[in-house]
Motif scaffolding. Sequence first.
Motif, PDB file in Angstrom:
ATOM      1  N   ILE A 180       0.822  -1.219   0.000  1.00  0.00           N
ATOM      2  CA  ILE A 180       0.000   0.000   0.000  1.00  0.00           C
ATOM      3  C   ILE A 180       0.849   1.259   0.000  1.00  0.00           C
ATOM      4  N   THR A 181       1.973   1.235   0.723  1.00  0.00           N
ATOM      5  CA  THR A 181       2.805   2.440   0.834  1.00  0.00           C
ATOM      6  C   THR A 181       3.980   2.438  -0.137  1.00  0.00           C
ATOM      7  N   ASP A 182       4.013   1.497  -1.075  1.00  0.00           N
ATOM      8  CA  ASP A 182       5.096   1.455  -2.061  1.00  0.00           C
ATOM      9  C   ASP A 182       5.101   2.733  -2.885  1.00  0.00           C
ATOM     10  N   ASN A 183       6.271   3.272  -3.095  1.00  0.00           N
ATOM     11  CA  ASN A 183       6.389   4.570  -3.767  1.00  0.00           C
ATOM     12  C   ASN A 183       6.009   4.506  -5.233  1.00  0.00           C
ATOM     13  N   ALA A 184       6.078   3.326  -5.834  1.00  0.00           N
ATOM     14  CA  ALA A 184       5.809   3.217  -7.266  1.00  0.00           C
ATOM     15  C   ALA A 184       4.324   3.078  -7.567  1.00  0.00           C
ATOM     16  N   SER A 185       3.691   2.074  -6.965  1.00  0.00           N
ATOM     17  CA  SER A 185       2.295   1.792  -7.322  1.00  0.00           C
ATOM     18  C   SER A 185       1.385   1.653  -6.112  1.00  0.00           C
ATOM     19  N   GLY A 186       1.780   2.177  -4.978  1.00  0.00           N
ATOM     20  CA  GLY A 186       0.961   2.051  -3.780  1.00  0.00           C
ATOM     21  C   GLY A 186      -0.068   3.158  -3.673  1.00  0.00           C
ATOM     22  N   PRO A 187      -1.318   2.827  -3.376  1.00  0.00           N
ATOM     23  CA  PRO A 187      -2.347   3.867  -3.227  1.00  0.00           C
ATOM     24  C   PRO A 187      -2.148   4.728  -1.984  1.00  0.00           C
ATOM     25  N   GLY A 188      -1.338   4.256  -1.031  1.00  0.00           N
ATOM     26  CA  GLY A 188      -1.068   5.031   0.179  1.00  0.00           C
ATOM     27  C   GLY A 188       0.373   5.488   0.257  1.00  0.00           C
ATOM     28  N   ASN A 189       0.958   5.805  -0.889  1.00  0.00           N
ATOM     29  CA  ASN A 189       2.366   6.213  -0.895  1.00  0.00           C
ATOM     30  C   ASN A 189       2.568   7.663  -0.483  1.00  0.00           C
ATOM     31  N   THR A 190       1.492   8.408  -0.285  1.00  0.00           N
ATOM     32  CA  THR A 190       1.585   9.771   0.222  1.00  0.00           C
ATOM     33  C   THR A 190       1.050   9.812   1.659  1.00  0.00           C
ATOM     34  N   ILE A 191       1.508  10.796   2.426  1.00  0.00           N
ATOM     35  CA  ILE A 191       1.082  10.905   3.819  1.00  0.00           C
ATOM     36  C   ILE A 191      -0.416  11.148   3.884  1.00  0.00           C
ATOM     37  N   GLY A 192      -1.100  10.280   4.602  1.00  0.00           N
ATOM     38  CA  GLY A 192      -2.545  10.396   4.732  1.00  0.00           C
ATOM     39  C   GLY A 192      -3.092   9.282   5.601  1.00  0.00           C
ATOM     40  N   ASN A 193      -4.412   9.155   5.638  1.00  0.00           N
ATOM     41  CA  ASN A 193      -5.045   8.155   6.506  1.00  0.00           C
ATOM     42  C   ASN A 193      -4.662   6.733   6.117  1.00  0.00           C
ATOM     43  N   MET A 194      -4.571   6.471   4.830  1.00  0.00           N
ATOM     44  CA  MET A 194      -4.226   5.120   4.366  1.00  0.00           C
ATOM     45  C   MET A 194      -2.793   4.773   4.754  1.00  0.00           C
TER      46      MET A 194
END
Length: 331
Positions: free
Chosen positions: A241-255
């Motif tokens: 989810i937090t992968d910088n390439a294809s993660g939907p939660g790669n930016t700071i936020g709730n996810m």
Amino acid sequence: MAKLNRFNGWVAVVAFSCVVLGAFIQDVPNSSRNQKENYVIACCSIAIALGAVAICGYFFFDKMVGTLFEASLGTVVFALWAAAIAVLQNPDNQLALIAFPAIKSVVIRNANLYFFSWASFVSTVYVIASLGQEHEVVNIQAVPMKLMRWYLLLITSIVLLGVSSKVKDLSCSSICPDGTNACFDSELCRRTNYGVSLGVISAALSVVPITLAHLGSLKPIIEIPVSFVVLVFYCVGAAAITDNASGPGNTIGNMYFASWIGFGLTVLLFCTSFKEMVSPDEVESTEGENAESEAKGVKGGGEAKPAKGDDRNVVQNVGEQVEETPGEGEA
């Protein structure tokens, strides 16, 4: 000590609500505010006013502290912020968060609104929990730390489920920023769906040890497999989810926060459960010492200490005995 901590909680509610109110007024012009935005302003204003009343009570009206009046203030502020946090954290409202089609993700639009709205809500939860503890509505101190972690994991999983479901429409969309339909990212959509599944599975599995703990039948042989399965799911989820390439939660936020908080909780739960199985005597000894110290605290910390009036009586009696001693010697 509990009253002092709750006083600090009221101060935090007022301070954080002031920050949210100031940031909101600067960010959203008066001419373009809708009903939801006006509610946020009303929520902050009422929270500041009621918090100020509670703080004044601690300074000038001590009899108000811990009463039903203070509990009413805390309940109203908690209810207001429970609704306001949902409004502010909804990316469709474009307040604290906003959907960013260029990267198919939800990003923080206003950092002050994002962080301080959560801080305000958590402060109200602390105040209402402290009031509930004092009025014996719920005994939070009696809840084992491990059971508290399972509850936190359940809440975190529900948050992850809600956020992933909200982001899914954006992540699995094929619409490009220029309006064409050639931007479908299968990997991004797959990882978002995994976030939804992770929220559902981990929330469902968290209910099992919570229920068994309340029934008094939770054993390490059950808790270890459950915590291990949830740990594996969160290990994969936090990375995907937090992968910088294809993660939907790669930016700071709730996810992003929900993924890593859930991962940290599962690590603690699995390690604690495994330790209980390996060295149960040590765990039982520690729990026994904690229970004994809590019991002493409830009884007043051991032996009862005399009041100030009793201290003066003790000193007076000792003085009378000293004066009577020479007379007894002469007799």
